[in-house]
Design a protein around this motif. Structure first.
Motif, PDB file in Angstrom:
ATOM      1  N   ASN A 169       0.823  -1.217   0.000  1.00  0.00           N
ATOM      2  CA  ASN A 169       0.000   0.000   0.000  1.00  0.00           C
ATOM      3  C   ASN A 169       0.860   1.272   0.000  1.00  0.00           C
ATOM      4  O   ASN A 169       0.425   2.327  -0.470  1.00  0.00           O
ATOM      5  N   LEU A 170       2.086   1.144   0.538  1.00  0.00           N
ATOM      6  CA  LEU A 170       2.992   2.293   0.560  1.00  0.00           C
ATOM      7  C   LEU A 170       3.794   2.429  -0.730  1.00  0.00           C
ATOM      8  O   LEU A 170       4.659   3.288  -0.838  1.00  0.00           O
ATOM      9  N   GLY A 171       3.503   1.582  -1.686  1.00  0.00           N
ATOM     10  CA  GLY A 171       4.118   1.706  -3.003  1.00  0.00           C
ATOM     11  C   GLY A 171       5.266   0.760  -3.286  1.00  0.00           C
ATOM     12  O   GLY A 171       5.865   0.825  -4.360  1.00  0.00           O
ATOM     13  N   ALA A 172       5.605  -0.127  -2.354  1.00  0.00           N
ATOM     14  CA  ALA A 172       6.696  -1.072  -2.583  1.00  0.00           C
ATOM     15  C   ALA A 172       6.241  -2.180  -3.520  1.00  0.00           C
ATOM     16  O   ALA A 172       5.109  -2.661  -3.423  1.00  0.00           O
ATOM     17  N   SER A 173       7.119  -2.570  -4.422  1.00  0.00           N
ATOM     18  CA  SER A 173       6.809  -3.702  -5.290  1.00  0.00           C
ATOM     19  C   SER A 173       6.942  -4.999  -4.494  1.00  0.00           C
ATOM     20  O   SER A 173       7.440  -5.010  -3.368  1.00  0.00           O
ATOM     21  N   GLN A 174       6.506  -6.094  -5.092  1.00  0.00           N
ATOM     22  CA  GLN A 174       6.604  -7.378  -4.392  1.00  0.00           C
ATOM     23  C   GLN A 174       8.062  -7.762  -4.143  1.00  0.00           C
ATOM     24  O   GLN A 174       8.392  -8.300  -3.082  1.00  0.00           O
ATOM     25  N   TRP A 175       8.947  -7.477  -5.113  1.00  0.00           N
ATOM     26  CA  TRP A 175      10.350  -7.811  -4.935  1.00  0.00           C
ATOM     27  C   TRP A 175      10.993  -6.938  -3.864  1.00  0.00           C
ATOM     28  O   TRP A 175      11.818  -7.405  -3.078  1.00  0.00           O
ATOM     29  N   ARG A 176      10.629  -5.651  -3.829  1.00  0.00           N
ATOM     30  CA  ARG A 176      11.191  -4.787  -2.792  1.00  0.00           C
ATOM     31  C   ARG A 176      10.672  -5.192  -1.414  1.00  0.00           C
ATOM     32  O   ARG A 176      11.411  -5.154  -0.424  1.00  0.00           O
ATOM     33  N   ARG A 179      12.665  -8.062  -0.363  1.00  0.00           N
ATOM     34  CA  ARG A 179      14.026  -7.700   0.009  1.00  0.00           C
ATOM     35  C   ARG A 179      14.098  -6.945   1.329  1.00  0.00           C
ATOM     36  O   ARG A 179      15.026  -7.142   2.122  1.00  0.00           O
ATOM     37  N   GLU A 180      13.122  -6.092   1.609  1.00  0.00           N
ATOM     38  CA  GLU A 180      13.214  -5.200   2.760  1.00  0.00           C
ATOM     39  C   GLU A 180      12.299  -5.579   3.926  1.00  0.00           C
ATOM     40  O   GLU A 180      12.435  -5.006   5.009  1.00  0.00           O
ATOM     41  N   VAL A 181      11.400  -6.516   3.708  1.00  0.00           N
ATOM     42  CA  VAL A 181      10.497  -6.931   4.791  1.00  0.00           C
ATOM     43  C   VAL A 181      10.662  -8.412   5.108  1.00  0.00           C
ATOM     44  O   VAL A 181      10.984  -8.785   6.246  1.00  0.00           O
ATOM     45  N   ILE A 182      10.456  -9.267   4.110  1.00  0.00           N
ATOM     46  CA  ILE A 182      10.452 -10.709   4.350  1.00  0.00           C
ATOM     47  C   ILE A 182      11.847 -11.225   4.701  1.00  0.00           C
ATOM     48  O   ILE A 182      12.035 -11.922   5.710  1.00  0.00           O
ATOM     49  N   LEU A 183      12.830 -10.902   3.861  1.00  0.00           N
ATOM     50  CA  LEU A 183      14.181 -11.428   4.094  1.00  0.00           C
ATOM     51  C   LEU A 183      14.779 -10.963   5.418  1.00  0.00           C
ATOM     52  O   LEU A 183      15.350 -11.779   6.154  1.00  0.00           O
ATOM     53  N   PRO A 184      14.684  -9.660   5.783  1.00  0.00           N
ATOM     54  CA  PRO A 184      15.212  -9.276   7.108  1.00  0.00           C
ATOM     55  C   PRO A 184      14.506  -9.984   8.259  1.00  0.00           C
ATOM     56  O   PRO A 184      15.149 -10.349   9.253  1.00  0.00           O
ATOM     57  N   PHE A 185      13.196 -10.182   8.126  1.00  0.00           N
ATOM     58  CA  PHE A 185      12.464 -10.837   9.210  1.00  0.00           C
ATOM     59  C   PHE A 185      12.866 -12.308   9.336  1.00  0.00           C
ATOM     60  O   PHE A 185      12.969 -12.837  10.453  1.00  0.00           O
ATOM     61  N   THR A 186      13.067 -12.973   8.206  1.00  0.00           N
ATOM     62  CA  THR A 186      13.385 -14.405   8.243  1.00  0.00           C
ATOM     63  C   THR A 186      14.888 -14.683   8.321  1.00  0.00           C
ATOM     64  O   THR A 186      15.283 -15.851   8.356  1.00  0.00           O
ATOM     65  N   LEU A 187      15.723 -13.654   8.354  1.00  0.00           N
ATOM     66  CA  LEU A 187      17.171 -13.863   8.360  1.00  0.00           C
ATOM     67  C   LEU A 187      17.643 -14.780   9.484  1.00  0.00           C
ATOM     68  O   LEU A 187      18.501 -15.646   9.252  1.00  0.00           O
ATOM     69  N   PRO A 188      17.139 -14.648  10.715  1.00  0.00           N
ATOM     70  CA  PRO A 188      17.580 -15.591  11.764  1.00  0.00           C
ATOM     71  C   PRO A 188      17.318 -17.046  11.393  1.00  0.00           C
ATOM     72  O   PRO A 188      18.174 -17.907  11.603  1.00  0.00           O
ATOM     73  N   SER A 189      16.137 -17.320  10.830  1.00  0.00           N
ATOM     74  CA  SER A 189      15.817 -18.698  10.463  1.00  0.00           C
ATOM     75  C   SER A 189      16.619 -19.147   9.253  1.00  0.00           C
ATOM     76  O   SER A 189      16.950 -20.332   9.132  1.00  0.00           O
ATOM     77  N   ILE A 190      16.938 -18.224   8.345  1.00  0.00           N
ATOM     78  CA  ILE A 190      17.759 -18.581   7.190  1.00  0.00           C
ATOM     79  C   ILE A 190      19.154 -18.993   7.641  1.00  0.00           C
ATOM     80  O   ILE A 190      19.709 -19.998   7.182  1.00  0.00           O
ATOM     81  N   VAL A 191      19.731 -18.219   8.563  1.00  0.00           N
ATOM     82  CA  VAL A 191      21.053 -18.559   9.103  1.00  0.00           C
ATOM     83  C   VAL A 191      20.994 -19.897   9.835  1.00  0.00           C
ATOM     84  O   VAL A 191      21.884 -20.749   9.683  1.00  0.00           O
ATOM     85  N   SER A 192      19.956 -20.086  10.622  1.00  0.00           N
ATOM     86  CA  SER A 192      19.794 -21.357  11.339  1.00  0.00           C
ATOM     87  C   SER A 192      19.652 -22.521  10.372  1.00  0.00           C
ATOM     88  O   SER A 192      20.233 -23.591  10.581  1.00  0.00           O
TER      89      SER A 192
END
Length: 267
Positions: A169-176, A179-192
């Protein structure tokens, strides 16, 4: 009150016995890896590191460790990528056959290792890649991807489902948003997931034994050394493998906890 105390004592003793049953052989292997005597007997001989020196000077063992390291790193990256895609698909999308999709994605660890190894051997023979490092990486990726899926999916389940729509709704594309919401949030689990799948791959034996050929991993090399003789080098190799696995698992927990604490502090 007395019954509750007795139950607590019983459960404590039971838990202690389970840990002793599990870890006593590992501790014994570590102790005998520094024993000067060839055979694992009591009383122990003198302290020595000659078995570690022997495996360091053995080119076949060194090559097995290099192969295991390459396979573990490669399969961990591929399995984590596949696991992330599978977990995110389950989290975000609804479609016909989703249950079957998830069942197939999580199926490999439930299949007996011998059956999986035979199936991989037959398939790789048709592709003419049997006995290559590529074959081991593919096989381990198939085995490890479900573990990465489970770890990352648990993390996604903790995410506010309104975060993505808010970003859109704030204008971010799905890829952005990815990159800026999903990946940072899941980074701990990705490293694990990376550390966990690397540990699983480094320890895996049955499937690697079927498809490795001359490119032996450490567990396969251990079996060959054990065949027909008692070699104290096995204790040294086992200690290194155990230490590597423990370090990877502990690193996964520490890194995940660190990222989580940073995220909580930011809130």
């Amino acid at each position: 009150m007395k019954q509750s105390r007795l139950l607590t004592v019983f459960l404590t003793i039971y838990l202690g016995a389970v840990f002793v049953f599990i870890f006593a052989p590992i501790v014994a292997s570590v102790v005998f890896s520094f024993n000067s005597d060839r055979f694992p007997t009591i009383p122990l001989g003198t302290f020595t590191t000659k078995w570690y020196t022997a495996i360091a000077a053995n080119p076949q063992i060194a090559e097995a460790f290099r192969t295991s390291a390459v396979v573990a790193a490669s399969s961990a990256v591929l399995a984590t990528f596949i696991g992330f895609c599978t977990a995110y698909t389950d989290y975000r999308f609804s479609f016909r056959g989703k249950g079957l999709f998830l069942a197939l994605g999580l199926l490999p660890p439930t299949i007996p290792a011998v059956i999986m190894g035979l199936a991989m051997l037959a398939w790789f023979s048709r592709l003419q890649i049997t006995g290559t490092v590529t074959a081991i990486v593919i096989a381990h990726t198939v085995l490890c991807a479900p573990f990465a899926t489970a770890v990352i999916r648990l993390r996604l389940a903790q995410m506010d489902p309104n975060l993505e729509p808010a970003a859109w709704n704030l204008g971010a594309s799905q890829w952005r948003t990815m990159r800026e919401v999903i990946l940072p949030f899941t980074l701990p689990s990705i490293v694990s997931a990376l550390c966990l799948t690397a540990a699983v791959s480094f320890d895996e034996f049955a499937v690697a034994w079927f498809v490795s050929g001359l490119n032996k991993t450490v567990p396969v090399a251990i079996l060959e050394i054990l065949t027909g003789n008692v070699d104290p080098q096995i204790n040294a190799i086992g200690t290194i493998v155990f230490a590597t696995t423990v370090i990877l698992v502990i690193a996964a927990q520490l890194l995940a906890g660190l990222k989580q604490r940073k995220a909580d502090t930011a809130k």
